[in-house]
Design an enzyme around this catalytic site. Structure first.
Site, PDB file in Angstrom:
ATOM      1  N   GLU A 141      33.754  42.965   7.167  1.00 36.47           N
ATOM      2  CA  GLU A 141      32.587  42.785   8.036  1.00 36.47           C
ATOM      3  C   GLU A 141      33.028  42.766   9.492  1.00 36.47           C
ATOM      4  O   GLU A 141      33.856  41.953   9.893  1.00 36.47           O
ATOM      5  CB  GLU A 141      31.904  41.449   7.704  1.00 36.47           C
ATOM      6  CG  GLU A 141      30.779  41.067   8.643  1.00 36.47           C
ATOM      7  CD  GLU A 141      30.329  39.615   8.448  1.00 36.47           C
ATOM      8  OE1 GLU A 141      30.912  38.938   7.570  1.00 36.47           O
ATOM      9  OE2 GLU A 141      29.444  39.169   9.168  1.00 36.47           O
TER      10      GLU A 141
ATOM     11  N   ASP B 223      32.665  37.163   6.548  1.00 39.26           N
ATOM     12  CA  ASP B 223      32.787  35.824   7.130  1.00 39.26           C
ATOM     13  C   ASP B 223      32.255  34.764   6.169  1.00 39.26           C
ATOM     14  O   ASP B 223      31.395  35.038   5.331  1.00 39.26           O
ATOM     15  CB  ASP B 223      31.974  35.765   8.436  1.00 39.26           C
ATOM     16  CG  ASP B 223      32.685  36.559   9.547  1.00 39.26           C
ATOM     17  OD1 ASP B 223      32.049  36.904  10.538  1.00 39.26           O
ATOM     18  OD2 ASP B 223      33.894  36.868   9.349  1.00 39.26           O
TER      19      ASP B 223
ATOM     20  N   ASP C 249      30.167  32.599   6.661  1.00 40.98           N
ATOM     21  CA  ASP C 249      28.905  32.012   7.157  1.00 40.98           C
ATOM     22  C   ASP C 249      27.722  32.724   6.494  1.00 40.98           C
ATOM     23  O   ASP C 249      27.913  33.548   5.599  1.00 40.98           O
ATOM     24  CB  ASP C 249      28.834  32.156   8.693  1.00 40.98           C
ATOM     25  CG  ASP C 249      28.885  33.635   9.110  1.00 40.98           C
ATOM     26  OD1 ASP C 249      29.058  33.909  10.307  1.00 40.98           O
ATOM     27  OD2 ASP C 249      28.779  34.501   8.213  1.00 40.98           O
TER      28      ASP C 249
ATOM     29  N   ASP D 186      25.574  34.962   7.570  1.00 38.59           N
ATOM     30  CA  ASP D 186      25.550  36.429   7.714  1.00 38.59           C
ATOM     31  C   ASP D 186      26.539  37.086   6.761  1.00 38.59           C
ATOM     32  O   ASP D 186      26.235  38.088   6.111  1.00 38.59           O
ATOM     33  CB  ASP D 186      25.898  36.818   9.166  1.00 38.59           C
ATOM     34  CG  ASP D 186      24.666  36.665  10.066  1.00 38.59           C
ATOM     35  OD1 ASP D 186      24.806  36.616  11.303  1.00 38.59           O
ATOM     36  OD2 ASP D 186      23.557  36.556   9.484  1.00 38.59           O
TER      37      ASP D 186
END
Ligand code: 28F
Length: 631
Positions: A422, A495, A497, A499
């Site tokens: 990503e 990641d 997180d 997203d």
């Protein structure tokens, strides 16, 4: 009794069950939690078999607090008359002789669990205790066993006006690493068996925590299709055909929906034939032929237009095919492909006749189904055009690779791996930190397209998807071929997180819907980057979970330490990324597997599909289970 006192056939019995205890994996596949539940399937399948033979209407499964599990049915009760040669009761023979259950009288079908009916004697051998109770001939009979060894003869325990069989067993902890039965696993299986055996009532009670459920489906596999489509936008009603043929019983239920995906589950004698086989081939042939002939006859396809392909009639199709036959031949890698050629013609002829009748009697449903197939056909032809024009013919097969791909030098797929990363910054660190001999990097810019709501032509117009398809080299849709896969490890690295989780889910949707064989082949992984770096002085340690972080803090004792919470891969430099997440010597990766295709299909369709209400319901139901929700 010492060994020499046993008769010849008793020694054969003992050797049989001793062999089971010596190599249990030969009989139930594994001795892990999957093998543990095979014991349950063996017993439940015998009750289902009695129900299929028309003699049992109720089955009760209880998980007891003492670790044992019992199954009881109201069938005829396993016969207890003495076997003329062995002098043993039929009950003891069934419980102690391998494969003694076999085909039941009255032309019933031997249903068999995942490993095709090794028989209840295997459960007996692998249980520290097993108690059998039979109600028959107005009496109740009991016989107890330990590790397959009868603890005394068959005892009459009293009178009974009912009939039936009850088996209670405790899995042997010296054989099984885990002996805790899983309610959901058993619950899902019982629901599926109830769909496949219409009219039988199956109850489960977990006496450890009070959970219970009851399944009863008069509609059988019609209800199964309704259950699978419960959150989809249906096109027309559920179509159902059932016919007993000379080759066996054929049942088909199907319903089209507005979705793009196809969901088809096939069974033979209640065994989930995940690799398909002759019954599926017969179904597909009939479906394509009947839809084309109906469309032609009713001028729903223009004279000059091509026929629908088998792909065109699959879009939005949900179907359950269930056949029951006397002598099923299971083939394929996991012995879950039906090989009986007679079932191809049986399913094809039964389904053709009744499907054609249905279309003729339901012109509106017929028109909407044909309309759906025409859209699918146009999209397929557009996708082919996209494939041929937008991407040069060779490209999809990986001839001209996308510029953003930093390929590895090895050309041996079994040695090669590709990281789908990503964002460009993490992509940069990954390119720098990797071992370019066998590690390729494909950076993804932002979110990829949600393929759950897109047809192939639209997907191929999306750059990120297109680059990924080209890099993998397999082609996609009708040109997909696993042999052309260029990397045998595909690693999703996003990641830690929200997203990152969303991008991972979008990628998993793409692989589940269009690269299922890549998942089934075990080629897809999820990288596990560290969540924290805990540093005291010069010593830095990485933690991959909150617990590991706390353990490191304890290890540091009273030294002054700092904690860095990694929000994104970009916070690590190339060396750290290599050290913590890419070095095969040190990294941990999670392999993506699908152990319950039906459940996975429903979750992707709920989370990624176009219907909002089911997603909202799912999130509200599961939100309280989410830890450290990152707002
Ligand atoms: C809790 C598990 O195992 N139920 C079963 C039957 C009924 C018959 C049967 C079973 C004939 C002699 C091979 C009765 N009457 N539940 C169960 N119910 N096995 S297992 O017969 C076994 C065969 O040995 C049965 C007439 N025919 C068959």
């Amino acid at each position: 009794m010492t060994k020499e006192e046993y008769s010849a056939d008793q020694i054969q019995v003992l050797e049989g069950l001793a062999a089971v205890r010596k190599r249990p994996g030969m009989y139930i596949g594994t001795t892990d939690v999957a093998g543990l539940h095979h014991l349950v399937w063996e017993i439940v399948d015998n009750s289902i078999d009695e129900a299929m033979a028309g003699h049992c209407e109720n089955i009760l499964v209880q998980i007891h607090e003492d670790g044992s599990l019992s199954v009881q049915d109201d069938g005829r009760g396993i016969p207890v008359d003495k076997h003329k040669t062995t002098g043993k009761s039929a009950l003891e023979t069934v419980l102690t002789v391998l494969h003694a259950g076999g085909k039941f009288g009255g032309g019933g079908y031997k249903v068999s669990g995942g490993l095709h009916g090794v028989g209840v004697s295997v459960v007996n051998a692998l249980s520290s205790q097993l108690k059998s109770e039979v109600k028959r001939n107005g009496k109740t009979y009991v016989q107890e066993y330990a590790k397959g060894d009868a603890q005394g003869g068959l005892k009459e325990e009293g009178k009974s006006t009912e009939t039936g069989t009850k088996i209670s067993f405790t899995p042997d902890p010296t054989i099984f690493e885990h002996t805790d039965f899983d309610f959901d696993t058993i619950n899902n299986r019982l629901r599926q068996q109830a769909y496949l055996t219409k009219g039988v009532t199956i109850r489960i009670q977990d006496l450890r925590d009070g959970r219970k459920a009851m399944f009863y489906f008069e509609g059988g596999i019609r209800s199964y299709v309704q259950h699978i489509n419960r959150d989809k936008d249906a096109l027309g009603s559920v179509i159902y055909v059932e016919k007993d043929t000379d080759d066996g019983l054929v049942e088909v239920a199907l319903q089209y929906t507005q979705a793009y995906q196809e969901t088809v589950f096939t069974f033979a004698n209640n065994i989930h034939t995940t690799e398909g086989g002759m019954h599926l081939t017969g179904f597909r042939t009939a479906l394509t032929r009947i839809l084309n002939s109906y469309a032609r006859k009713n001028e729903l396809i223009k004279e000059k237009d091509k026929n629908f392909s088998s792909d065109d009639v699959r879009e939005g199709l949900t179907a359950v095919i269930s056949v029951k036959l006397g002598d099923p031949q299971f083939e394929g890698q996991t012995k879950s492909k039906l090989g009986n050629a007679e079932m191809r013609t049986a399913v094809e002829s039964v389904f053709s006749e009744l499907f054609e009748e249905y279309l003729t009697e339901n012109p509106n449903d017929a028109r909407s189904i044909i309309g759906k197939c025409s859209l699918a056909q146009r999209a397929r032809l557009a996708a082919r055009a996209a494939r041929d024009t937008v991407i040069r013919k060779g490209a999809l097969e990986g001839m001209t690779l996308p510029g953003k791909l930093a390929d590895c030098s090895s050309k041996d797929p079994s040695q090669s791996e590709i990281y789908i990363v990503e964002g460009d910054s993490a992509g940069g660190s990954a390119k720098q930190g990797r071992n370019r001999e066998f590690q390729a990097i494909l950076p993804l810019r932002g979110k990829i397209l949600n393929v759950e709501q897109a047809r192939l032509d639209k997907m191929l117009a999306n750059n990120e998807v297109k680059n990924l398809v080209i890099a993998l080299g397999t082609g996609i849709g009708e040109t997909f071929s696993l042999e052309r896969l260029r990397y045998h490890r595909i690693v999703i690295m996003t990641d830690a997180d929200v997203d990152g989780a969303h991008i991972r889910t979008l990628l998993l949707t793409l692989f589940f819907r269009y690269f299922r064989e890549v998942i089934d082949g075990g080629y897809l992984y999820i990288a596990q980057p560290p969540l924290y770096k805990v540093q005291a002085g010069k010593t830095a340690k990485y933690a991959y979970s909150d617990k590991q972080r706390d353990d490191i803090i304890k290890e540091f004792g009273d030294r002054k330490y700092g904690i860095q919470r990694y929000k994104g891969l970009g916070e690590m430099n190339a060396d750290q990324l290599w050290d913590t997440t890419m070095d095969p010597e040190k990294r941990t990766m999670m392999r993506v597997t699908i152990d319950d295709a039906e459940k996975a299909d429903h979750i992707f369709q709920t989370l990624m599909g176009s219907e909002v209400a089911p997603r909202k319901k799912f999130i509200q139901t599961h939100a309280k289970r989410v830890k450290n929700l990152d707002i």
